[in-house]
Every structure is written in structure tokens, then in C-alpha cells.
Design an enzyme around this catalytic site. Structure first.
Site, PDB file in Angstrom:
ATOM      1  N   ASN A   9      42.069  35.435  44.114  1.00  0.00           N
ATOM      2  CA  ASN A   9      40.718  35.795  44.559  1.00  0.00           C
ATOM      3  C   ASN A   9      39.779  35.514  43.386  1.00  0.00           C
ATOM      4  OD1 ASN A   9      38.375  36.992  45.454  1.00  0.00           O
ATOM      5  ND2 ASN A   9      39.099  39.101  45.135  1.00  0.00           N
ATOM      6  N   TRP A  10      39.007  34.446  43.533  1.00  0.00           N
ATOM      7  CA  TRP A  10      38.154  34.031  42.411  1.00  0.00           C
ATOM      8  C   TRP A  10      36.856  34.842  42.326  1.00  0.00           C
ATOM      9  CZ3 TRP A  10      38.482  27.896  42.597  1.00  0.00           C
ATOM     10  CH2 TRP A  10      39.817  27.523  42.355  1.00  0.00           C
ATOM     11  N   LYS A  11      36.661  35.735  43.284  1.00  0.00           N
ATOM     12  CA  LYS A  11      35.455  36.586  43.310  1.00  0.00           C
ATOM     13  C   LYS A  11      34.214  35.704  43.133  1.00  0.00           C
ATOM     14  CE  LYS A  11      38.229  40.257  41.409  1.00  0.00           C
ATOM     15  NZ  LYS A  11      38.257  41.686  41.203  1.00  0.00           N
ATOM     16  N   HIS A  95      38.084  43.727  51.179  1.00  0.00           N
ATOM     17  CA  HIS A  95      38.348  43.919  49.749  1.00  0.00           C
ATOM     18  C   HIS A  95      37.571  45.153  49.272  1.00  0.00           C
ATOM     19  CE1 HIS A  95      38.348  43.238  45.422  1.00  0.00           C
ATOM     20  NE2 HIS A  95      39.390  42.449  45.619  1.00  0.00           N
ATOM     21  N   GLU A  97      35.862  45.725  46.750  1.00  0.00           N
ATOM     22  CA  GLU A  97      34.512  45.468  46.230  1.00  0.00           C
ATOM     23  C   GLU A  97      33.521  45.355  47.383  1.00  0.00           C
ATOM     24  OE1 GLU A  97      35.572  42.156  43.728  1.00  0.00           O
ATOM     25  OE2 GLU A  97      36.624  43.537  42.393  1.00  0.00           O
ATOM     26  N   GLU A 167      45.861  47.361  47.428  1.00  0.00           N
ATOM     27  CA  GLU A 167      45.138  47.235  46.167  1.00  0.00           C
ATOM     28  C   GLU A 167      44.538  48.584  45.777  1.00  0.00           C
ATOM     29  OE1 GLU A 167      43.977  42.920  45.338  1.00  0.00           O
ATOM     30  OE2 GLU A 167      42.324  43.837  46.425  1.00  0.00           O
ATOM     31  N   GLY A 173      40.674  45.056  38.386  1.00  0.00           N
ATOM     32  CA  GLY A 173      39.790  44.625  37.303  1.00  0.00           C
ATOM     33  C   GLY A 173      39.743  45.595  36.136  1.00  0.00           C
ATOM     34  N   SER A 213      45.158  44.169  38.778  1.00  0.00           N
ATOM     35  CA  SER A 213      45.549  43.821  37.406  1.00  0.00           C
ATOM     36  C   SER A 213      46.927  43.181  37.303  1.00  0.00           C
ATOM     37  CB  SER A 213      45.451  45.055  36.489  1.00  0.00           C
ATOM     38  OG  SER A 213      44.114  45.494  36.428  1.00  0.00           O
ATOM     39  N   GLY A 234      43.185  38.770  40.966  1.00  0.00           N
ATOM     40  CA  GLY A 234      41.783  38.509  40.645  1.00  0.00           C
ATOM     41  C   GLY A 234      41.658  37.796  39.318  1.00  0.00           C
ATOM     42  N   GLY A 235      41.375  38.550  38.264  1.00  0.00           N
ATOM     43  CA  GLY A 235      41.107  37.989  36.932  1.00  0.00           C
ATOM     44  C   GLY A 235      42.094  36.926  36.474  1.00  0.00           C
TER      45      GLY A 235
HETATM   46  C1  PEP Z   1      41.366  41.449  43.265  1.00  0.00           C
HETATM   47  O1  PEP Z   1      40.312  40.865  43.068  1.00  0.00           O
HETATM   48  O2  PEP Z   1      41.779  41.578  44.422  1.00  0.00           O
HETATM   49  C2  PEP Z   1      42.106  41.989  42.127  1.00  0.00           C
HETATM   50  C3  PEP Z   1      43.234  42.597  42.342  1.00  0.00           C
HETATM   51  O3  PEP Z   1      41.554  41.806  40.877  1.00  0.00           O
HETATM   52  P1  PEP Z   1      42.311  41.958  39.451  1.00  0.00           P
HETATM   53  O4  PEP Z   1      43.593  41.193  39.567  1.00  0.00           O
HETATM   54  O5  PEP Z   1      41.360  41.370  38.473  1.00  0.00           O
HETATM   55  O6  PEP Z   1      42.551  43.421  39.243  1.00  0.00           O
END
Ligand code: PEP
Length: 255
Positions: A9-11, A95, A97, A167, A173, A213, A234-235
Site C-alpha cells: 500500500n503506497w498510500k 483502511h 486511515e 491491521e 506506521g 509495521s 505500507g512503509g
Molecule cells: C498499511 O498502510 O496498511 C500499513 C500496514 O502500513 P505500515 O506497514 O507502514 O504500518
């Protein structure tokens, strides 16, 4: 055995040229991965260009959100058929966010889910508790409510195409991942709920990703858990080396 699915997930990161650079790097690193569904979810403006680069590769395309109407005067929104037209096979829905900053509710998740299933794409439905809810021992209640309301009216036939992403909001994040044991406990609970909503066979076929994470240093232990069928990253998906490493370690663990 369920096939692993690992999605990036590149957000709201990476313009078109940066998206293409990352995509090309991942294609080079991951061309020989066969037993994992690899999905990239860039921003909307990069979808069509990334899709072209992914043609005939082992990497698939997903979107980060969708609107449930087919078309119309809905400024700023995008429909499931438009995403499909851009090359998407997957769509992330609900998600945290979006729940936190854009008023996404279990009811809007449900409407989006129906639109995605109707279009023939596969939805990645996100559920997860906040830190406050976990500390108040409400984790399983929250997951149950999110799943029951989110999946309302989804037929057993369509359920086979579902992907659920657990999640925990406190792990997204933040660098603080759930331990493999904490994650497995919730994944097993999600599967037991799916058994109640559908059947044992359907529940056994639905893939449940962990997200929060995920990085090369913690993926191995997570992938060793029986009810964890992949990851939503994500990251660490924004970098060729870390995302490739996560996928290569997962392949080794689940071979
Ligand atoms: C996500 O964006 O779904 C996520 C899990 O982010 P991260 O891996 O950065 O915690």
C-alpha cells in the site's frame, strides 16, 4: 493450502515516474516468485502507467479505495469499473486511515465491497482495533462488529473472493508491530467468525493478511502462523529492497 498474498500500500507517496521506477525495480527482483500473489497499490494517478509496466509480469495491480456508485456527479470519486479499466484486480477497502480521516464506516465499507465484487475484482477488507480498544479488552468485539456489518449481505458465492486484512491501528506506521502470537490470535478469531457467517470450507479458503509495521525483520515469524496468509505492507513497500526481501522471506517460510 491458501496461496500467500502480499500487497504494497503506497498510500499518498510517489508520483508517476517514481512509481514506475519502483515497479521496474520490483519486477527485476521478483520475476521468479511463483507461489505468492504480489500486488502493488499506487496512487490513482499512477495506476494506468504502472499497469502497462506490469503487463505479462507476476505482479498485479490494486487500488487504495473506490466509490460504490457506477458513475455520476460525485466529484473526486472513482468507480470500480474505472479502476478495473485502469488494470486493477484488487481494491483495498476500509483502511484505518480512511476510517480515521475520511469518515469511512462499516456501512460505507459494505457498499464499496458490493461494488468491487460486482465488478469482478477482489476486495481487501481492512479491520482492526485502536490502542484504546485493545487496552479496554475490546479487540475481538470491534473485529466482530467490523466484519459482521462490513460483510452484511455478501453471499457465500462471493465470499470466496474476499481477502481480509487484520491491521491493528496502533501498529500502522508506528514501527510497533503486533507480535506473531497477538496477530495469530485475532486471525484465528476472524476465521472462526467467517465459519459462523459462511461455512467451514469457505472460511478455510479466505485469505487473511496481517498489516502493521511489517518489515524484513518480523515477516518470518508472522508467516509461520497458520492463519496468517500474507501481509499488507505500507512503509516497507516503498522501497525495492525491503519489499522484495519481505516477499522472498515469505516464499522461503511457506515453501
Ligand atoms: C498499511 O498502510 O496498511 C500499513 C500496514 O502500513 P505500515 O506497514 O507502514 O504500518
Amino acid at each position: 493450502m491458501r496461496r500467500l498474498i502480499i500487497a504494497g500500500n503506497w498510500k499518498m507517496y510517489k508520483n508517476i515516474s517514481e512509481s514506475l521506477e519502483l515497479t521496474n525495480g520490483l519486477k527485476r527482483e521478483l520475476y521468479d516468485i511463483e507461489n505468492i500473489d504480489i500486488v502493488l497499490c499506487p496512487v490513482f494517478t499512477s495506476l494506468a502507467s504502472v499497469s502497462e509496466v506490469l503487463t505479462d509480469s507476476n505482479i498485479q495491480l490494486g487500488a487504495q479505495d473506490v466509490y460504490w456508485q457506477k458513475e455520476g456527479a460525485f466529484t473526486g470519486e472513482i468507480s470500480a469499473s474505472m479502476l478495473k479499466d485502469a488494470g486493477c484486480l484488487f481494491v483495498i477497502i476500509g483502511h484505518s486511515e480512511r476510517r480515521q480521516y475520511f469518515s469511512e464506516s462499516n456501512q460505507s465499507v459494505n457498499q464499496k465491497l458490493k461494488a468491487v465484487l460486482e465488478s469482478g475484482m477482489a476486495p481487501i477488507v481492512c479491520v482492526g482495533e485502536t490502542l484504546k480498544q485493545r487496552e479496554a479488552n475490546k479487540t475481538l468485539d470491534i473485529i466482530k462488529e467490523q466484519l459482521q456489518e462490513g460483510l452484511e449481505g455478501i453471499s457465500a458465492e462471493d465470499a470466496g473472493r474476499l481477502i481480509i486484512a487484520y491491521e491493528p491501528v496502533w501498529a500502522i506506521g508506528t514501527g510497533k508491530n503486533a507480535t506473531a502470537t497477538q496477530a495469530e490470535e485475532v486471525h484465528a478469531y476472524i476465521r472462526s467468525l467467517l465459519e459462523k457467517i459462511y461455512t467451514k470450507d469457505i472460511a478455510a479458503s479466505i485469505r487473511i493478511q496481517y498489516g502493521g509495521s511489517v518489515k524484513p525483520g518480523n515477516i518470518e515469524e508472522l508467516m509461520q502462523q497458520p492463519d496468517i496468509d500474507g501481509a499488507l505492507v505500507g512503509g516497507a513497500s516503498l522501497n525495492v529492497d525491503s519489499f522484495s526481501e519481505i516477499i522472498k522471506i515469505s516464499q522461503r517460510v511457506r515453501k
